[in-house]
Every structure is written in structure tokens, then in C-alpha cells.
Enzyme design. Structure first.
Site, PDB file in Angstrom:
ATOM      1  N   THR A 149      95.802  53.143  46.639  1.00 35.60           N
ATOM      2  CA  THR A 149      97.098  53.839  46.738  1.00 35.60           C
ATOM      3  C   THR A 149      96.853  55.338  46.543  1.00 35.60           C
ATOM      4  OG1 THR A 149      97.526  53.265  44.407  1.00 35.60           O
ATOM      5  CG2 THR A 149      98.525  51.864  46.106  1.00 35.60           C
ATOM      6  N   LYS A 175      91.043  48.942  42.247  1.00 38.08           N
ATOM      7  CA  LYS A 175      91.805  50.137  42.573  1.00 38.08           C
ATOM      8  C   LYS A 175      92.579  50.553  41.337  1.00 38.08           C
ATOM      9  CE  LYS A 175      95.661  50.648  43.419  1.00 38.08           C
ATOM     10  NZ  LYS A 175      96.826  51.108  42.575  1.00 38.08           N
ATOM     11  N   THR A 186      94.488  44.217  33.919  1.00 36.19           N
ATOM     12  CA  THR A 186      93.654  45.245  34.514  1.00 36.19           C
ATOM     13  C   THR A 186      94.505  45.972  35.532  1.00 36.19           C
ATOM     14  OG1 THR A 186      91.644  45.661  35.761  1.00 36.19           O
ATOM     15  CG2 THR A 186      92.715  43.588  36.166  1.00 36.19           C
ATOM     16  N   GLU A 273      94.464  60.037  38.026  1.00 33.44           N
ATOM     17  CA  GLU A 273      95.253  60.996  38.805  1.00 33.44           C
ATOM     18  C   GLU A 273      95.170  62.391  38.193  1.00 33.44           C
ATOM     19  OE1 GLU A 273      98.555  57.985  40.734  1.00 33.44           O
ATOM     20  OE2 GLU A 273      99.063  59.074  38.908  1.00 33.44           O
ATOM     21  N   ASN A 395     102.920  62.691  40.267  1.00 32.87           N
ATOM     22  CA  ASN A 395     103.883  61.692  39.811  1.00 32.87           C
ATOM     23  C   ASN A 395     105.317  62.189  39.744  1.00 32.87           C
ATOM     24  OD1 ASN A 395     102.401  59.091  38.916  1.00 32.87           O
ATOM     25  ND2 ASN A 395     101.083  60.768  38.258  1.00 32.87           N
ATOM     26  N   THR A 400     108.785  59.891  47.537  1.00 32.79           N
ATOM     27  CA  THR A 400     109.247  60.694  48.675  1.00 32.79           C
ATOM     28  C   THR A 400     108.090  61.088  49.564  1.00 32.79           C
ATOM     29  OG1 THR A 400     109.047  62.708  47.359  1.00 32.79           O
ATOM     30  CG2 THR A 400     111.169  61.605  47.357  1.00 32.79           C
TER      31      THR A 400
END
Length: 400
Positions: A149, A175, A186, A273, A395, A400
Site C-alpha cells: 500500500t 507488507k 502482525t 512511513e 497520513n 483522497t
């Protein structure tokens, strides 16, 4: 035991895979299928979030039989908080795979990842799943790409060991980059092996490995609605069936599984991230292992510790504050703290003159925070990453 090698879920004998784009995402791969040559022993761990996605509920039911032959995973849509329709959609994915492969629906596991609260585009899966079934092969890298993702890169690896004179391989993919704080689950991960392992022992081995890998990482302190790990054992290596922890070869298998899951978990933290740093956190000298875990998790989830790491500021006060609120037994006069190998606190007293050396050590892409509580033999280790402006940007507009 051999170390981690380059490999995928198709590295073990008897496993094929495919990955591709079916239209859930605008352009990137979004559908993966992994299939074993015959029904395999199966184990799984799932999210402990009380809000659970439809595929989690379905796969919980499916894996109870201890056998599986196929795993289908879509990305770009979590199929979570989608009501009864979401449950029907997850079962339809199961049935689409079963029909395409000509196997029992009881042998199909399903997982999803992506945006919560959006219905699955069923018509795209109805064409995408048969197409993947027709293109199965040694395509583990394709499958690993298709489950991503917000990830920057696929997480894969393999381990090779020997059991009773037979070469045995474990391969995996995972992932995850955000919403990472598993708690006995997990992110999304699949591990395959050509070892032969009885399903109850396979489940025990998986829980042990997850407890020492995925359950010790945190990117942002959030536990997903979709966290799932599957483990399939084909037995195709020809080694004797492992039925008991005392069987020759089981210790080697368990060690290999821990090594592989730790490798995958470490990659998830590295790809956190917006992350620029990986931080290994170790707590020792605790009154108990549980106290060590409490203190360690308080450090790995502290926004103040993580932002200090981003700024390369060895603010040991934030570390002590996190430990102090963790619920672990603490005597401040006995605590020692090291950052990047530099001893900043000894006997509860800081050494300000050592701060520049610690700041220099924090410039490395990976560094350690070590805390010794000086009370007992309890210990814990885990991994986290820094917290940056990029995490906020990623985030603040994910729908959008």
C-alpha cells in the site's frame, strides 16, 4: 542454521504465486495469489483489534481446519467496516479462487489491506482472480509487489536449513509501513516452507516466532483492523513430519522461522512511513520479562522519543519519562541509559558531557537505545523508527 538469503514465498518446493493489477488501485499491482501443489498444513495469527475486517473473520474460520492450499490477498481496499456485504465479498473471493483452481473452498485463505470503509469492487476481482490463477509460477516477487500500500519496497526473504539430511527452505513476504503496532498479530505477511509440520505444532511455532518479531515492532502505535500472518507447510522437502517440540529438527525449524519473521519485521520498521532511522530498543535488568516489555513498548511508542531520534537529539530524559510511566517497577537511582553505545545515564544520573558523542552516533541510519533498570533478570528487545513530518503528510490525506 543458514542466514537470511534472497528469496520469496515461492522459494520452498511446491509453491507457486502470481501478482498483478485488477483495477482496485488506479495502476499499481493490487492482487496476489499463492498456491501450494497439494493441501498444506496451515497456521495463522490475526489482529487483536476488536474492530476486525471481513477477511480476518473469514480466514479465522477457514484456518481452524489446519489445512490450506491457496492464499489470495488484495491491496488498495481493506474490506473493513463494510458490514454483511463485506463478509459476503470476502467469501466470494474464497469461492472465486476455489473455482479457478478446482479445489475445496475450505482450503482458501483471504486477506485484504488498504482504505477502511470502502466496499470491494467485486467485478474487478471476478476477472482478476481467474487471470492470476492462469498465470501461476515462480513469481514470488510479483506477489510481494501486489500486496503493498504505502510501502516504499516489498519485504521478502528466505532461510535454508537441514532437517534429517533434507534441505528445507522457508520463504516469506510482508507488507507494512504505517498503522504498525501488532500486539499478537502482525501486518500482512505470508510465510511458506517445504518442511512437514503437524498443524498444532505449526501454530505453536508461529505464535512463538511472531512474539519475538512482529509483536516487537512499532511504527506509530496503531494496531490495524486487518493484521494477518499465514504460515503454510507443504512437506515437499521430504523431511520427516515434525509432530512434537522434542522431534529432531524442530529446534532448527523454530530458529529459522524466528530469523525470517525478524528479518521481515525489521524491513517493515525500516520502511516506516516517513522514517529516516531504525532504532533497536533493549531493556534489561527488569524485575520481570513483562516489566521489560512494558518499559520497552513505552519507549518504542513514545512520540517524544521518536521525534528526538529524528532530530538526532539524545534526550535521555524523554526515555526515562517513558519508562517511568510504563507501569514497570522502576528505581530511578538504579537506571542506566545508553544511546548509540554512549552511556548517558548511570545510577540515575546523566552525563551531559557525553551528549555530543551520542548525537553523533544518532546520525547513523540505525542505532540502539539500551536501558538497564538494575532490578532483576527481565529483558526485552524490539524495534521502532523515528517520527517525521513526512509521516504527518502521508497520513493527513490517505483517503483522497
Amino acid at each position: 542454521m543458514s542466514g537470511i538469503v534472497s528469496g520469496h514465498v515461492t522459494s520452498p518446493r511446491g509453491v507457486r504465486a502470481a501478482g498483478g493489477h485488477c483495477g482496485i488501485k488506479p495502476s499499481r499491482p493490487d492482487l496476489a495469489l499463492v498456491v501450494t501443489a497439494a493441501p498444506a498444513a496451515a497456521a495463522a495469527c490475526f489482529t487483536t483489534n476488536r474492530v476486525q475486517a471481513a477477511p480476518v473473520l473469514v480466514s479465522r474460520e477457514q484456518v481452524r481446519g489446519g489445512r490450506a492450499q491457496a492464499v489470495v490477498i488484495n491491496s488498495g481496499n481493506a474490506n473493513a467496516c463494510t458490514g454483511e456485504q463485506g463478509r459476503r465479498d470476502a467469501w466470494e473471493m474464497v469461492d472465486l479462487v476455489a473455482r479457478a483452481l478446482g479445489i475445496s473452498r475450505a482450503l482458501v485463505l483471504v486477506a485484504s489491506t488498504g482504505v477502511i470503509g470502502v466496499p470491494l469492487p467485486r467485478e474487478r476481482l471476478r476477472s482478476g482472480i481467474p487471470a492470476l490463477a492462469a498465470s501461476l509460477g515462480p513469481h514470488g516477487e510479483q506477489a510481494a509487489e501486489a500486496i503493498l500500500t504505502t510501502d516504499a519496497f516489498p519485504k521478502t526473504g528466505a532461510v535454508q536449513i537441514e532437517i534429517g539430511g533434507h534441505a528445507v527452505t522457508l520463504g516469506g513476504m510482508a507488507k507494512g509501513a504505517g498503522m504498525i503496532h501488532p500486539r499478537m498479530a502482525t501486518t500482512l505477511s505470508l510465510v511458506t516452507t517445504d518442511a512437514a509440520v503437524d498443524p498444532p505444532l505449526l501454530q505453536r511455532a508461529l505464535r512463538f516466532a511472531v512474539g519475538r518479531s512482529f509483536n516487537r515492532i512499532s511504527v506509530d502505535g496503531d494496531t490495524s483492523t486487518n493484521d494477518t500472518i499465514f504460515l503454510l507447510a507443504t512437506g515437499a522437502a521430504g523431511a520427516a513430519l515434525l509432530r512434537s517440540p522434542e522431534d529432531p529438527g524442530f529446534a532448527e525449524f523454530q530458529d529459522a522461522l524466528v530469523a525470517l519473521t525478524q528479518h521481515l519485521a525489521h524491513q517493515i520498521v525500516r520502511d516506516g512511513e516517513g522514517a529516516t532511522k531504525v532504532i533497536a530498543v533493549t531493556v534489561s535488568g527488569a524485575a520481570s520479562d513483562e516489566d521489560a516489555r512494558r518499559a520497552g513498548e513505552a519507549i518504542t511508542t513514545s512520540p517524544l522519543v521518536k521525534t528526538a531520534a529524528y532530530g538526532m537529539e539524545p534526550n535521555w530524559g524523554r526515555i526515562l519519562a517513558a519508562v517511568g510511566r510504563s507501569g514497570a517497577e522502576v528505581d530511578p537511582a538504579r537506571v542506566a541509559v545508553s544511546v548509540g553505545g554512549v552511556h548517558l545515564v548511570e545510577g540515575g544520573v546523566g552525563h551531559g558531557e557525553r551528549m555530543p558523542a551520542a548525537a553523533q552516533a544518532m546520525r547513523a541510519p540505525e542505532f540502539a537505545i539500551d536501558v538497564d533498570l538494575g532490578l532483576g533478570m527481565g529483558s526485552w528487545s524490539g524495534w521502532t523508527c523515528d517520527l517525521t513530518e513526512a509521516y504527518v503528510r502521508l497520513n493527513s490525506g490517505s483517503m483522497t
